[in-house]
Write an enzyme that holds these catalytic residues in place. Structure first.
Site, PDB file in Angstrom:
ATOM      1  N   TYR A  53       0.826  -1.224   0.000  1.00  0.00           N
ATOM      2  CA  TYR A  53       0.000   0.000   0.000  1.00  0.00           C
ATOM      3  C   TYR A  53       0.852   1.263   0.000  1.00  0.00           C
ATOM      4  O   TYR A  53       0.425   2.285  -0.544  1.00  0.00           O
ATOM      5  CB  TYR A  53      -1.011  -0.020   1.152  1.00  0.00           C
ATOM      6  CG  TYR A  53      -2.157  -0.948   0.828  1.00  0.00           C
ATOM      7  CD1 TYR A  53      -3.137  -0.565  -0.083  1.00  0.00           C
ATOM      8  CD2 TYR A  53      -2.225  -2.228   1.361  1.00  0.00           C
ATOM      9  CE1 TYR A  53      -4.161  -1.426  -0.434  1.00  0.00           C
ATOM     10  CE2 TYR A  53      -3.252  -3.100   1.017  1.00  0.00           C
ATOM     11  CZ  TYR A  53      -4.211  -2.689   0.118  1.00  0.00           C
ATOM     12  OH  TYR A  53      -5.217  -3.540  -0.243  1.00  0.00           O
ATOM     13  N   ARG A  56       1.439   1.776  -3.616  1.00  0.00           N
ATOM     14  CA  ARG A  56       0.212   2.257  -4.275  1.00  0.00           C
ATOM     15  C   ARG A  56      -0.003   3.740  -3.949  1.00  0.00           C
ATOM     16  O   ARG A  56      -0.397   4.538  -4.773  1.00  0.00           O
ATOM     17  CB  ARG A  56      -1.028   1.477  -3.811  1.00  0.00           C
ATOM     18  CG  ARG A  56      -1.024  -0.031  -4.008  1.00  0.00           C
ATOM     19  CD  ARG A  56      -1.165  -0.438  -5.462  1.00  0.00           C
ATOM     20  NE  ARG A  56       0.022  -0.197  -6.246  1.00  0.00           N
ATOM     21  CZ  ARG A  56       1.176  -0.894  -6.165  1.00  0.00           C
ATOM     22  NH1 ARG A  56       1.296  -1.908  -5.347  1.00  0.00           N
ATOM     23  NH2 ARG A  56       2.202  -0.600  -6.930  1.00  0.00           N
ATOM     24  N   GLN A  86     -15.480   3.132  -5.936  1.00  0.00           N
ATOM     25  CA  GLN A  86     -14.846   1.927  -5.388  1.00  0.00           C
ATOM     26  C   GLN A  86     -13.343   2.141  -5.287  1.00  0.00           C
ATOM     27  O   GLN A  86     -12.628   1.299  -4.766  1.00  0.00           O
ATOM     28  CB  GLN A  86     -15.115   0.729  -6.309  1.00  0.00           C
ATOM     29  CG  GLN A  86     -16.584   0.415  -6.495  1.00  0.00           C
ATOM     30  CD  GLN A  86     -16.783  -0.606  -7.605  1.00  0.00           C
ATOM     31  OE1 GLN A  86     -16.517  -1.782  -7.428  1.00  0.00           O
ATOM     32  NE2 GLN A  86     -17.256  -0.157  -8.746  1.00  0.00           N
ATOM     33  N   ASP A  89      -8.104   5.774  -4.563  1.00  0.00           N
ATOM     34  CA  ASP A  89      -7.345   7.003  -4.835  1.00  0.00           C
ATOM     35  C   ASP A  89      -8.218   8.219  -4.504  1.00  0.00           C
ATOM     36  O   ASP A  89      -9.416   8.095  -4.244  1.00  0.00           O
ATOM     37  CB  ASP A  89      -6.860   7.024  -6.294  1.00  0.00           C
ATOM     38  CG  ASP A  89      -8.003   7.077  -7.304  1.00  0.00           C
ATOM     39  OD1 ASP A  89      -8.817   8.018  -7.237  1.00  0.00           O
ATOM     40  OD2 ASP A  89      -8.096   6.174  -8.169  1.00  0.00           O
ATOM     41  N   HIS A 104     -14.621   1.773  -0.540  1.00  0.00           N
ATOM     42  CA  HIS A 104     -13.523   0.886  -0.149  1.00  0.00           C
ATOM     43  C   HIS A 104     -12.397   1.619   0.564  1.00  0.00           C
ATOM     44  O   HIS A 104     -11.265   1.156   0.577  1.00  0.00           O
ATOM     45  CB  HIS A 104     -12.994   0.144  -1.381  1.00  0.00           C
ATOM     46  CG  HIS A 104     -14.020  -0.770  -1.986  1.00  0.00           C
ATOM     47  ND1 HIS A 104     -13.998  -1.177  -3.298  1.00  0.00           N
ATOM     48  CD2 HIS A 104     -15.120  -1.346  -1.437  1.00  0.00           C
ATOM     49  CE1 HIS A 104     -15.031  -1.975  -3.533  1.00  0.00           C
ATOM     50  NE2 HIS A 104     -15.734  -2.081  -2.425  1.00  0.00           N
ATOM     51  N   GLY A 170     -16.422   2.787 -15.682  1.00  0.00           N
ATOM     52  CA  GLY A 170     -15.186   2.036 -15.476  1.00  0.00           C
ATOM     53  C   GLY A 170     -15.196   1.020 -14.348  1.00  0.00           C
ATOM     54  O   GLY A 170     -14.246   0.925 -13.583  1.00  0.00           O
ATOM     55  N   SER A 172     -16.042  -3.229 -13.608  1.00  0.00           N
ATOM     56  CA  SER A 172     -16.413  -4.525 -14.188  1.00  0.00           C
ATOM     57  C   SER A 172     -17.651  -5.107 -13.498  1.00  0.00           C
ATOM     58  O   SER A 172     -18.171  -6.117 -13.926  1.00  0.00           O
ATOM     59  CB  SER A 172     -15.250  -5.508 -14.032  1.00  0.00           C
ATOM     60  OG  SER A 172     -15.004  -5.724 -12.661  1.00  0.00           O
TER      61      SER A 172
HETATM   62  P1  NAD Z   1     -11.970  -3.681 -12.458  1.00  0.00           P
HETATM   63  O1  NAD Z   1     -10.502  -3.619 -12.611  1.00  0.00           O
HETATM   64  O2  NAD Z   1     -12.596  -4.974 -12.062  1.00  0.00           O
HETATM   65  O3  NAD Z   1     -12.653  -3.243 -13.834  1.00  0.00           O
HETATM   66  C1  NAD Z   1     -12.209  -2.102 -14.511  1.00  0.00           C
HETATM   67  C2  NAD Z   1     -13.253  -1.684 -15.528  1.00  0.00           C
HETATM   68  O4  NAD Z   1     -12.787  -0.470 -16.105  1.00  0.00           O
HETATM   69  C3  NAD Z   1     -13.445  -2.688 -16.664  1.00  0.00           C
HETATM   70  O5  NAD Z   1     -14.833  -2.831 -16.957  1.00  0.00           O
HETATM   71  C4  NAD Z   1     -12.693  -2.036 -17.836  1.00  0.00           C
HETATM   72  O6  NAD Z   1     -13.267  -2.353 -19.104  1.00  0.00           O
HETATM   73  C5  NAD Z   1     -12.876  -0.565 -17.513  1.00  0.00           C
HETATM   74  N1  NAD Z   1     -11.868   0.321 -18.074  1.00  0.00           N
HETATM   75  C6  NAD Z   1     -10.564   0.051 -18.384  1.00  0.00           C
HETATM   76  N2  NAD Z   1      -9.974   1.148 -18.885  1.00  0.00           N
HETATM   77  C7  NAD Z   1     -10.918   2.123 -18.877  1.00  0.00           C
HETATM   78  C8  NAD Z   1     -10.926   3.495 -19.275  1.00  0.00           C
HETATM   79  N3  NAD Z   1      -9.833   4.076 -19.793  1.00  0.00           N
HETATM   80  N4  NAD Z   1     -12.078   4.202 -19.139  1.00  0.00           N
HETATM   81  C9  NAD Z   1     -13.197   3.618 -18.623  1.00  0.00           C
HETATM   82  N5  NAD Z   1     -13.247   2.324 -18.246  1.00  0.00           N
HETATM   83  C10 NAD Z   1     -12.127   1.601 -18.377  1.00  0.00           C
HETATM   84  O7  NAD Z   1     -12.345  -2.500 -11.468  1.00  0.00           O
HETATM   85  P2  NAD Z   1     -13.528  -2.324 -10.403  1.00  0.00           P
HETATM   86  O8  NAD Z   1     -14.825  -2.757 -10.998  1.00  0.00           O
HETATM   87  O9  NAD Z   1     -13.370  -0.949  -9.876  1.00  0.00           O
HETATM   88  O10 NAD Z   1     -13.217  -3.372  -9.243  1.00  0.00           O
HETATM   89  C11 NAD Z   1     -11.910  -3.584  -8.781  1.00  0.00           C
HETATM   90  C12 NAD Z   1     -11.621  -3.264  -7.321  1.00  0.00           C
HETATM   91  O11 NAD Z   1     -10.241  -2.867  -7.315  1.00  0.00           O
HETATM   92  C13 NAD Z   1     -12.347  -2.086  -6.710  1.00  0.00           C
HETATM   93  O12 NAD Z   1     -12.879  -2.543  -5.527  1.00  0.00           O
HETATM   94  C14 NAD Z   1     -11.271  -1.031  -6.410  1.00  0.00           C
HETATM   95  O13 NAD Z   1     -11.341  -0.665  -5.040  1.00  0.00           O
HETATM   96  C15 NAD Z   1      -9.954  -1.725  -6.588  1.00  0.00           C
HETATM   97  N6  NAD Z   1      -8.960  -0.955  -7.376  1.00  0.00           N
HETATM   98  C16 NAD Z   1      -8.858   0.394  -7.199  1.00  0.00           C
HETATM   99  C17 NAD Z   1      -7.965   1.142  -7.958  1.00  0.00           C
HETATM  100  C18 NAD Z   1      -7.901   2.638  -7.711  1.00  0.00           C
HETATM  101  O14 NAD Z   1      -8.165   3.084  -6.602  1.00  0.00           O
HETATM  102  N7  NAD Z   1      -7.562   3.463  -8.729  1.00  0.00           N
HETATM  103  C19 NAD Z   1      -7.155   0.504  -8.896  1.00  0.00           C
HETATM  104  C20 NAD Z   1      -7.261  -0.897  -9.052  1.00  0.00           C
HETATM  105  C21 NAD Z   1      -8.175  -1.612  -8.280  1.00  0.00           C
END
Ligand code: NAD
Length: 227
Positions: A53, A56, A86, A89, A104, A170, A172
């Site tokens: 973390y 990250r 979710q 950041d 989260h 964005g 899944s």
């Molecule tokens: P996920 O990774 O499961 O899905 C990502 C989704 O974003 C997909 O549907 C993909 O097609 C789409 N995507 C990819 N590039 C994109 C873009 N440029 N514009 C729009 N959409 C785009 O993510 P999730 O559904 O958020 O679930 C994953 C878990 O991981 C969450 O609980 C989250 O807390 C955590 N997570 C957070 C971060 C962060 O804080 N930035 C990063 C990675 C994972």
């Protein structure tokens, strides 16, 4: 004022340089989530989890909000906007959004490993082993791990029930209970989804904008502001 509820996932921050899960085969920066994002991992190897973390957090602090985060903030000129994210950041806040509910948690804060309600701001990127909360127990990142309760879920569900317009960006929709929030949005409410790879949607009709967030979100926002 109409109420817009936006549910965002890792995809909205992808173009700010923060990797999603799905695009990396279910791994997070090369790690299995079981090894770094569960209470068991913390029990087993707290140093590894803390370091994961810390890295990250470093990346998040170096990243900037993109035009999708900023466009959502512009919606506040005309609408009462709640962002439910979710993401751990803080790019929505830095992009200018006023009301952001972090399902989260948020990586820029720490929390007591004895009491999740005790949270504190972190100065800089590094949280060290040996840094303690007011109860004298180790501080960890303020994030909800797999297998932990999601304290904000009820408040988020209430927001979804009151939406006049709903936007999903964005995600899944693979992580529960967050994914179930779409079911709380009333049937007649217009719903939009922005994602370059639209996930499987079990019910309801979404208006699909099959674009990256930095393209699709500003388009949708200017449409809603001109409405
Ligand atoms: P996920 O990774 O499961 O899905 C990502 C989704 O974003 C997909 O549907 C993909 O097609 C789409 N995507 C990819 N590039 C994109 C873009 N440029 N514009 C729009 N959409 C785009 O993510 P999730 O559904 O958020 O679930 C994953 C878990 O991981 C969450 O609980 C989250 O807390 C955590 N997570 C957070 C971060 C962060 O804080 N930035 C990063 C990675 C994972």
């Amino acid at each position: 004022m109409k109420k817009i509820v936006v549910l965002t996932g890792a995809g909205i921050s992808a173009e700010s340089g923060l990797k999603t899960f799905r695009d990396s085969d279910g791994l997070w920066e090369g790690y299995n989530v079981e090894d770094v994002a569960t209470p068991e991992a913390w029990q087993r190897n707290p140093k590894l989890v803390q370091e994961f973390y810390n890295q990250r957090r470093k990346t998040v602090l170096e990243a900037s909000p993109n035009v999708a985060h900023k466009a959502l903030a512009e919606l506040e000129q005309k609408y009462d906007v709640t962002i439910i994210t979710q993401n751990i950041d803080d790019l929505h806040e830095r992009g200018g959004s006023g009301k952001v509910l972090h399902l989260h948690g948020i990586i820029t804060r720490s929390q007591s490993d004895k009491n999740a309600n005790l949270t504190y701001p972190i100065k800089g990127w590094e949280l060290k082993m040996g840094e303690l909360c007011e109860l004298g127990s180790q501080l960890r990142a303020h994030v909800v791990w797999f297998g932990e309760a999601v304290p904000m879920i009820e408040e988020a569900a209430k927001e979804c029930m009151m939406a006049d317009i709903f936007i999903l960006v964005g995600s899944s929709l693979a992580v529960y209970p967050a994914a179930g929030l779409v079911n709380y949005v009333p049937r007649q409410v217009p719903k939009y989804i922005v994602d370059p790879k639209i996930p499987y949607m079990p019910s309801d009709k979404f208006i699909k904008i099959e674009e990256k967030a930095t393209v699709g979100v500003p388009l949708l926002v200017s449409e809603l502001l001109n409405d």
